[in-house]
Write a protein that holds these residues in place. Structure first.
Motif: not given
Length: 531
Positions: A472-479, A483-496
């Motif tokens: 159910r997640l869209t590009e809005q979640t990426l935005d 904006q909120a998680c500036k220290q993010i280094q690794m992200l897995d959005v496979a099969m979204c």
């Protein structure tokens, strides 16, 4: 004030911070940068070096920084590998303390040359390096063995896991070069067992050139009993009689013992071990499928100093056995994943009793405990908890998570494969666990952009995030995350399916510190065609 502190003192202070905070501190000033670099070295950060000519400048740079812990990948017998090993011996060797060659295929000559250039080694990992032992001639020359013995005089840890060609003779030659050895791993090596009184009564000339025998290992343990503190015999098929023979060696005082997947071990054998080795602080019994509640009761009664315990895949363990965990007052890490008969009620009562101080538990895994049910507030007593794995605990709901997950110090959490987790549960978790650095939520199909819009601001320290197969997640979640998680280094959005590859690229462009994004089959790719 801090700028006036000596570098050594500043380094000592920063060493107490988690890795993410040390990185932030390194940006304050030049002095803080050098102090943070020293602190990182002091906690033995391992540098993975691919073996190729392109790595030579990096090796020289790491040598100038005094790096003491490295791991080599893609190591073989080629001239390029030989050149890399020479560079490591020259630039890193004098101060190298930990060396991992796991899975590599170095030649015997290049291996010996490397070891001779590393006189300060404390830990050596040769797991899977079958090429070194295939011929059976490693260290066969007395002169070479004497030189290696001098270089490895301070070696404390030796990992020989997964060596299919390791035999008594080659093991004896190598182990004799490490007189100060304290920890040994022979996990998944092919040990042979001959029942009878002959165990341990072996002469050197009787050592087998073609197989690794238990009686030879037992003799080694008897000779090194005064120093030996850790053994890993996982996957060796250790029978109950052999475990008893090890436990009763005179003078042996083990602190760490791993018996993962030794499926023939009995509850009686574990009970005897607990009586024989009461000083154990770490015990791994995961996959020992014959063990039941009685084994856990014996552990609780006999191992009062135990800090780390793994009971993963003990299918016979029930709530009755979990009540014994209350006796382990020093327990810091507990793994009960895939214990399908554990409901959690007795576990919560044993660990979170209000009658006495709870154990300083920092890590708890209950992944794939299919019978785990929502519990009361008992677990809230575990305020030292930093890592929690509730993967595939399918009976957990938003309400139960909101009640239980209130851990301000929690750094790592997995809630993957929870079909009932909704936006309300996500927001409750965000409020109760604001210090998360790693979060796994894969296959939580009810989560939406709305939930992330409310939760993301609570996790400014988030670095690793797994959202794969959250449909159910869209590009809005990426935005929102950007904006909120500036220290993010690794992200897995496979099969979204709601996230496009263009949005992934834009996200990475906005956050250059992101080093890895898994984006397989995003945008609703047809898997039948893609595969």
């Amino acid at each position: 004030m801090a700028e006036s502190l000596p570098l050594e003192m500043l380094t000592y202070i920063l060493s107490f911070l988690p890795l993410s905070d040390q990185k932030e501190a390194s940006l304050v000033s030049r002095a803080w940068y050098y102090a943070a670099q020293n602190a990182l070295r002091e906690i033995n950060v391992r540098y993975n070096i691919p073996v190729s000519s392109a790595s030579l400048p990096t090796i020289k740079s790491l040598g100038l920084r005094g790096v003491s812990c490295i791991s080599l990948t893609n190591l073989d017998g080629s001239p390029a590998s030989h050149q890399v090993l020479q560079s490591i011996a020259y630039h890193l060797g004098p101060h190298l303390q930990s060396l991992c060659l796991g899975g590599g295929s170095p030649t015997e000559a290049s291996f010996v040359a490397l070891i001779l250039g590393c006189p300060a080694l404390r830990s050596l990992d040769l797991s899977g390096c079958n090429s070194l032992f295939a011929s059976g001639t490693l260290l066969a020359q007395p002169e070479t063995a004497q030189q290696v013995r001098q270089a490895l005089s301070g070696l404390r840890e030796l990992n020989l896991a997964g060596l299919r060609d390791l035999a008594d003779l080659s093991f004896n030659r190598l182990s004799s070069c490490a007189p100060s050895l304290e920890r040994l791993s022979l996990a998944y090596c092919h040990l042979t067992f001959e029942l009878g009184p002959a165990w341990g009564s072996i002469n050197p000339q009787d050592s087998s050139p073609s197989q690794l025998s238990f009686h030879n290992l037992l003799q080694f343990v008897k000779e090194r009993a005064a120093r030996l503190r850790g053994l890993d015999l996982s996957g060796t098929g250790l029978p109950p009689e052999a475990l008893q023979a090890l436990g009763q060696v005179a003078g042996l005082q083990l602190q760490e013992l791993s018996l993962h997947s030794c499926r023939d071990l009995s509850t009686e054998a574990v009970a005897a071990l607990c009586r024989q080795q009461p000083g154990l602080t770490s015990l791994d019994l995961s996959g020992c499928s014959e063990l039941a509640d009685g084994a856990l009761l014996a552990v609780s009664r006999g191992l009062r100093h135990l800090q780390r315990l793994s009971l993963r895949k003990l299918q016979r363990l029930t709530d009755a056995g979990c009540t014994a965990l209350g006796g382990l007052r020093k327990l810091q890490s507990l793994d009960m994943a895939e214990c399908c008969l554990v409901s959690g009620r007795a576990l919560a009562q044993a660990l979170g009793s209000v009658r006495r101080a709870p154990p300083p538990l920092a890590s708890l895994s209950l992944a794939y405990c299919s019978s785990l049910k929502p519990q009361g507030p008992s677990l809230l007593m575990l305020q030292a908890l930093q890592e929690l794995d509730l993967t595939a605990c399918s009976k957990l709901t938003d309400a139960s998570l909101a009640q239980v997950l209130q851990f301000p110090q929690l750094r790592q959490l997995s809630l993957s494969l929870l079909p009932a987790l909704t936006d309300n549960g996500l927001v409750a978790v965000a409020r109760g666990c604001p210090s998360l650095e790693r979060l796994a939520l894969s296959h939580c199909s009810l989560l939406s952009d709305k939930g992330w819009a409310q939760a993301a601001s609570s996790w400014p320290r988030l670095q690793h995030l797994n959202l794969s197969s959250c449909s159910r997640l869209t590009e809005q979640t990426l935005d929102t995350i950007g904006q909120a998680c500036k220290q993010i280094q690794m992200l897995d959005v496979a099969m979204c399916p709601g996230i496009s590859i263009a949005a992934v690229r834009q996200f990475q462009a906005q956050l250059p510190q992101v080093i890895c994004i898994q984006s397989r089959f995003v945008g609703g790719a047809d898997l039948t065609l893609t595969l």
